[in-house]
Design a protein around this motif. Structure first.
Motif, PDB file in Angstrom:
ATOM      1  N   GLU A   2       0.844  -1.192   0.000  1.00 53.42           N
ATOM      2  CA  GLU A   2       0.000   0.000   0.000  1.00 53.42           C
ATOM      3  C   GLU A   2       0.874   1.235   0.000  1.00 53.42           C
ATOM      4  OE1 GLU A   2      -3.102   0.197   2.871  1.00 53.42           O
ATOM      5  OE2 GLU A   2      -3.367  -1.973   2.825  1.00 53.42           O
ATOM      6  N   SER A   3       0.443   2.260  -0.733  1.00 54.81           N
ATOM      7  CA  SER A   3       1.190   3.505  -0.697  1.00 54.81           C
ATOM      8  C   SER A   3       0.730   4.315   0.503  1.00 54.81           C
ATOM      9  CB  SER A   3       0.999   4.285  -1.996  1.00 54.81           C
ATOM     10  OG  SER A   3      -0.355   4.460  -2.263  1.00 54.81           O
ATOM     11  N   GLU A   4       1.677   5.020   1.082  1.00 56.85           N
ATOM     12  CA  GLU A   4       1.363   5.825   2.261  1.00 56.85           C
ATOM     13  C   GLU A   4       0.737   7.139   1.848  1.00 56.85           C
ATOM     14  OE1 GLU A   4       4.745   6.314   4.834  1.00 56.85           O
ATOM     15  OE2 GLU A   4       5.580   4.454   4.070  1.00 56.85           O
ATOM     16  N   VAL A  98       5.012  13.795   0.037  1.00 57.60           N
ATOM     17  CA  VAL A  98       5.106  12.380  -0.335  1.00 57.60           C
ATOM     18  C   VAL A  98       6.081  11.685   0.622  1.00 57.60           C
ATOM     19  CG1 VAL A  98       6.860  12.819  -2.107  1.00 57.60           C
ATOM     20  CG2 VAL A  98       5.417  10.827  -2.296  1.00 57.60           C
ATOM     21  N   THR A  99       5.748  10.455   1.014  1.00 58.46           N
ATOM     22  CA  THR A  99       6.544   9.753   2.016  1.00 58.46           C
ATOM     23  C   THR A  99       6.841   8.319   1.587  1.00 58.46           C
ATOM     24  OG1 THR A  99       4.556   8.994   3.163  1.00 58.46           O
ATOM     25  CG2 THR A  99       5.517  11.080   3.917  1.00 58.46           C
ATOM     26  N   GLY A 100       7.672   7.658   2.352  1.00 57.06           N
ATOM     27  CA  GLY A 100       7.924   6.221   2.249  1.00 57.06           C
ATOM     28  C   GLY A 100       8.305   5.743   0.865  1.00 57.06           C
ATOM     29  N   ASN A 102       6.640   5.755  -1.905  1.00 52.98           N
ATOM     30  CA  ASN A 102       6.356   6.712  -2.976  1.00 52.98           C
ATOM     31  C   ASN A 102       7.504   7.702  -3.145  1.00 52.98           C
ATOM     32  OD1 ASN A 102       3.933   5.412  -3.203  1.00 52.98           O
ATOM     33  ND2 ASN A 102       2.675   7.144  -2.608  1.00 52.98           N
ATOM     34  N   ARG A 103       8.024   8.221  -2.054  1.00 49.86           N
ATOM     35  CA  ARG A 103       9.139   9.165  -2.126  1.00 49.86           C
ATOM     36  C   ARG A 103      10.371   8.491  -2.718  1.00 49.86           C
ATOM     37  NH1 ARG A 103      11.291  12.845   2.830  1.00 49.86           N
ATOM     38  NH2 ARG A 103       9.137  13.537   2.711  1.00 49.86           N
ATOM     39  N   GLN A 104      10.632   7.268  -2.293  1.00 45.85           N
ATOM     40  CA  GLN A 104      11.794   6.531  -2.794  1.00 45.85           C
ATOM     41  C   GLN A 104      11.701   6.355  -4.316  1.00 45.85           C
ATOM     42  OE1 GLN A 104      12.059   2.558  -1.176  1.00 45.85           O
ATOM     43  NE2 GLN A 104      14.134   2.259  -1.933  1.00 45.85           N
ATOM     44  N   VAL A 105      10.536   5.950  -4.797  1.00 42.75           N
ATOM     45  CA  VAL A 105      10.329   5.745  -6.230  1.00 42.75           C
ATOM     46  C   VAL A 105      10.454   7.068  -6.993  1.00 42.75           C
ATOM     47  CG1 VAL A 105       8.582   5.125  -7.966  1.00 42.75           C
ATOM     48  CG2 VAL A 105       8.933   3.670  -5.964  1.00 42.75           C
ATOM     49  N   LEU A 106       9.828   8.112  -6.488  1.00 44.60           N
ATOM     50  CA  LEU A 106       9.863   9.401  -7.186  1.00 44.60           C
ATOM     51  C   LEU A 106      11.260   9.994  -7.211  1.00 44.60           C
ATOM     52  CD1 LEU A 106       6.462  10.854  -5.966  1.00 44.60           C
ATOM     53  CD2 LEU A 106       7.018   9.986  -8.253  1.00 44.60           C
ATOM     54  N   GLY A 142       0.813   8.140  -9.526  1.00 44.46           N
ATOM     55  CA  GLY A 142      -0.449   8.854  -9.340  1.00 44.46           C
ATOM     56  C   GLY A 142      -0.418   9.819  -8.172  1.00 44.46           C
ATOM     57  N   ALA A 143       0.483   9.579  -7.219  1.00 43.79           N
ATOM     58  CA  ALA A 143       0.598  10.441  -6.035  1.00 43.79           C
ATOM     59  C   ALA A 143       1.675  11.515  -6.204  1.00 43.79           C
ATOM     60  CB  ALA A 143       0.920   9.583  -4.803  1.00 43.79           C
ATOM     61  N   ASN A 144       2.300  11.575  -7.370  1.00 45.34           N
ATOM     62  CA  ASN A 144       3.395  12.514  -7.606  1.00 45.34           C
ATOM     63  C   ASN A 144       2.899  13.959  -7.517  1.00 45.34           C
ATOM     64  OD1 ASN A 144       5.605  13.956  -8.494  1.00 45.34           O
ATOM     65  ND2 ASN A 144       5.653  13.046 -10.540  1.00 45.34           N
TER      66      ASN A 144
END
Length: 187
Positions: A2-4, A98-100, A102-106, A142-144
């Motif tokens: 799950e994304s945070e 953005v955290t966790g 998601n942040r790592q990927v971005l 999508g959360a970017n």
């Protein structure tokens, strides 16, 4: 996986924002003292107002309209990008929305997927050490909060499909065409 969801981050100061024209339509830009924090596509009055409400709720602080100060350099660099005079961005980014994972990927995307190239969702998942997390990478895209500058338009499906895009598929096609990845749309 799950994304945070970003937690509410209260800034100590001001959040500057402006709406600028682009070849894709109006973009809302917002910045804090830490750097550019948000880019929003299709920023007509309704979209702008909703985005500013979300930013106020997430960041706190005083919202002030200004194309100078904190936003002068991001505005200039985006104009150069859309004018085909810039291939990358050299602005400070505020990652507080953005955290966790998601942040790592971005961050991986921003730092290691250059102009004019694409990467698959699965490949990006592999690069951050989560080879089975292609769908979670899609959720991160999508959360970017910083599209274009953090180039989620460069993430595509492994079978050659364009994939999804929060700004709409036509916007993604136009960004990829601008970078020479796809031919210019005919219509």
């Amino acid at each position: 996986m799950e994304s945070e969801k970003p937690t509410t981050v209260r800034t100590a100061g001001r959040v500057e924002w402006t709406v600028v024209p682009s070849t894709l339509g109006p973009l809302l830009l917002a910045a804090t003292e830490r750097g550019l924090v948000s880019v929003v596509f299709h920023a007509d009055d309704r979209v702008r107002d909703r985005a500013l409400e979300r930013l106020a709720g997430a960041l706190g602080g005083e919202l002030a309209e200004s194309a100078e100060g904190l936003l002068a350099e991001p505005v200039r660099q985006l104009a150069d990008y859309f004018g085909e005079r810039r291939r990358g961005f050299a602005v400070k980014l505020d990652w507080s929305l953005v955290t966790g994972f998601n942040r790592q990927v971005l961050r991986e995307l921003a730092e290691r997927v250059p102009y004019g190239t694409v990467v698959g969702y699965g490949e990006l998942a592999r690069r951050v050490g989560q080879p089975g997390a292609a769908q979670a990478v899609g959720a991160a895209m999508g959360a970017n909060p910083l599209p274009v500058v953090v180039p989620c338009h460069r993430v595509v499906e492994s079978d050659g499909g364009i994939g999804g895009f929060g700004g709409g598929l036509e916007t993604k096609r136009r960004l990829l065409a601008l970078e020479g990845v796809l031919p210019e749309p005919l219509f």
